[in-house]
Design a protein around this motif. Sequence first.
Motif: not given
Length: 186
Positions: A65, A68, A70
């Motif tokens: 995450h 990416k 995020e």
Amino acid sequence: MTDDSRPLLIKRYASRRLYNTETSDYVTLEDIAGFIRAGREVQIVDLKSGDDLTRSYLLQIIAEHESKGEAVLPLSVLTDLVRSYTGSAPSVVPDFLASSFEMLRSGQSKMMENMTAMNPMSQMPGVKAMQESQQAFFKAMTGGWAGNTAPREETTAAEADGSKEELDAIRKQLADMQEMLAKMNK
């Protein structure tokens, strides 16, 4: 019918495939992240050795995450975490993080209680889902030891005033602990 009080057992086969023992099907890391976001505890074990692999897989989910875009963890926090592994003395970081998340969870819970009790916007679509998502996040981040995060239905004005004071006190404690940690890392 599943028992949500027990961790969902995921077995890792030699092929590295992950098998959900409740639904008898294979799952991905994203599926596991979804279970956790929904408030479910998971335990991932190696089928052959019986080793608990949960920590490794949770770290992998977080890394994916973060990579990416995020990003939840600021670079300074990641740097401090890496530094905490280099010392030969026992680190205060695990206890600090656990306490910080407990304070954050407690403050978040009180804030959501106040928002629900005093704000007409709390009846808007999506607010309940946001509350549940935040509760699942905090439960996952604290390893489930933080206790029940369900908001109460009613809050009096006196409790709301007390909650604001408690939230301010929690913020001050968190800032003090962050300052103390920063000094310890120098």
